[in-house]
Design an enzyme around this catalytic site. Structure first.
Site, PDB file in Angstrom:
ATOM      1  N   ARG A 148      11.343 -25.391  -6.796  1.00 54.11           N
ATOM      2  CA  ARG A 148      12.376 -25.185  -5.789  1.00 54.11           C
ATOM      3  C   ARG A 148      12.647 -23.693  -5.582  1.00 54.11           C
ATOM      4  O   ARG A 148      12.812 -23.228  -4.453  1.00 54.11           O
ATOM      5  CB  ARG A 148      13.669 -25.874  -6.211  1.00 54.11           C
ATOM      6  CG  ARG A 148      13.676 -27.372  -6.060  1.00 54.11           C
ATOM      7  CD  ARG A 148      15.041 -27.937  -6.428  1.00 54.11           C
ATOM      8  NE  ARG A 148      15.099 -29.384  -6.291  1.00 54.11           N
ATOM      9  CZ  ARG A 148      16.172 -30.115  -6.546  1.00 54.11           C
ATOM     10  NH1 ARG A 148      17.276 -29.525  -6.965  1.00 54.11           N
ATOM     11  NH2 ARG A 148      16.130 -31.430  -6.389  1.00 54.11           N
ATOM     12  N   CYS A 197      -2.692  -3.449   7.095  1.00 51.94           N
ATOM     13  CA  CYS A 197      -2.341  -3.670   8.496  1.00 51.94           C
ATOM     14  C   CYS A 197      -2.822  -2.517   9.371  1.00 51.94           C
ATOM     15  O   CYS A 197      -2.916  -1.372   8.938  1.00 51.94           O
ATOM     16  CB  CYS A 197      -0.827  -3.871   8.645  1.00 51.94           C
ATOM     17  SG  CYS A 197       0.169  -2.421   8.275  1.00 51.94           S
ATOM     18  N   GLU A 202      10.751 -33.271  -0.911  1.00 53.30           N
ATOM     19  CA  GLU A 202      11.081 -34.043  -2.110  1.00 53.30           C
ATOM     20  C   GLU A 202      11.332 -35.521  -1.826  1.00 53.30           C
ATOM     21  O   GLU A 202      11.825 -36.241  -2.681  1.00 53.30           O
ATOM     22  CB  GLU A 202      12.294 -33.423  -2.810  1.00 53.30           C
ATOM     23  CG  GLU A 202      11.980 -32.126  -3.541  1.00 53.30           C
ATOM     24  CD  GLU A 202      12.897 -31.867  -4.720  1.00 53.30           C
ATOM     25  OE1 GLU A 202      13.730 -32.732  -5.034  1.00 53.30           O
ATOM     26  OE2 GLU A 202      12.779 -30.790  -5.314  1.00 53.30           O
ATOM     27  N   GLU A 249       0.824  -1.210   0.000  1.00 54.48           N
ATOM     28  CA  GLU A 249       0.000   0.000   0.000  1.00 54.48           C
ATOM     29  C   GLU A 249       0.857   1.259   0.000  1.00 54.48           C
ATOM     30  O   GLU A 249       0.558   2.233  -0.703  1.00 54.48           O
ATOM     31  CB  GLU A 249      -0.924   0.005   1.229  1.00 54.48           C
ATOM     32  CG  GLU A 249      -1.943  -1.111   1.252  1.00 54.48           C
ATOM     33  CD  GLU A 249      -1.456  -2.359   1.985  1.00 54.48           C
ATOM     34  OE1 GLU A 249      -2.302  -3.063   2.553  1.00 54.48           O
ATOM     35  OE2 GLU A 249      -0.227  -2.615   1.989  1.00 54.48           O
TER      36      GLU A 249
END
Length: 285
Positions: A149, A40, A216, A17
């Site tokens: 990844r 916030c 993984e 913002e």
């Protein structure tokens, strides 16, 4: 016409913002602001509350994708805007929730958002009986896995996989090498240099700086995360090969009946990386 755009900077501040309003300047007065996350409501030593700077900017309307579960905001941001006479609404958009999956999971469940990646043959094996696994899938599928990844904050394998394969777990895509995630291993033994050991899957709750975790394997690590209800997303890469008697992709999940297996996952995407396929599943809530 957009008069300003912004996104949260590395380290968490300034927030999106602040960037958008700084770019818009006076053109923000009377305008509509679209934000992914509720502005916030708490001040920080790193910057003011976004709800306050929106009020000061004189905006007429704010459209929010998803409310902020942080107890310091949690609806208070929207309330502050409405109290100031700004038309503020939360639309609860699925795309907004998806883009903030790591943050929302960390705030609501106290752990990272977990993706489990499996690359298997058509009959569900990750290697031959002798342990040969390079390569189950082709270059295009592997490149996509490296992209995943690069999106993760940390990547985890089981201790057996580390000992058997000594995987680098780095990102090998041009320009993204520096995005290689932090390396974790599920083991009660000491971790090698450059690795962090977790003795139990629940140890991911002690990683507050990790919002996105990629698991993984191998089979035992994958099963432990699944049976613990800690997997939010599945990436199932499948190669058009049959092995018939190799190493399975999953260990025992402890199911007591077949009925327990149904209704746990929903298919959200399917792609082709010729000759392989990828199916993406999310946990059914």
């Amino acid at each position: 016409m957009a008069v300003g755009r912004g996104w949260t900077q590395a380290g968490g501040r300034p927030h999106a913002e602040a960037g958008a309003l700084a770019e818009a300047g006076e053109a923000a007065r009377g305008a509509t602001l679209y934000v992914t996350l509720e502005p916030c409501a708490h001040r920080s030593h790193r910057g003011p509350a976004c709800a306050d700077i929106i009020v000061e900017a004189g905006l007429a309307r704010v459209v929010v994708g998803v409310t902020d579960p942080d107890p310091r905001t949690a609806g208070q941001g929207l309330s502050r805007l409405r109290d100031a006479g700004i038309a503020a609404e939360c639309v609860g958009h699925p795309a907004a929730r998806e883009s903030l999956a790591g943050y929302l999971t960390q705030r609501r469940q106290g752990r990272p958002h977990v993706t489990l990646k499996l690359a298997t043959s058509l009959d569900g094996f990750i290697a031959t009986a002798t342990g040969e696994s390079r390569w189950i899938t082709g270059p295009a599928a592997r490149a996509h896995a490296h992209r995943e990844r690069a999106r993760a904050d940390a990547i985890l394998v089981g201790g057996g996989t580390l000992r058997a394969d000594a995987p680098a777990l780095d990102v090998r895509l041009p320009g993204l090498e520096k995005r290689s995630p932090r390396r974790l291993v599920l083991t009660r033994a000491p971790a090698p240099e450059g690795w962090t050991a977790l003795s139990e899957p629940s140890g991911i709750r002690e990683l507050p700086d990790v919002q996105y975790l990629l698991v993984e394997g191998g089979a035992a690590a994958a099963a432990s995360f699944l049976s613990g209800g800690l997997v939010d997303r599945l990436l199932l890469y499948r190669a058009p090969i049959l092995i018939g008697g190799g190493l399975p992709g999953l260990g025992d999940l402890g199911l007591r009946s077949l009925a327990e297996a149904h209704g746990q996952w929903r298919l959200v995407d399917r792609r082709t990386f010729a000759p392989d396929t990828l199916e993406i599943y999310e946990r059914a809530r």
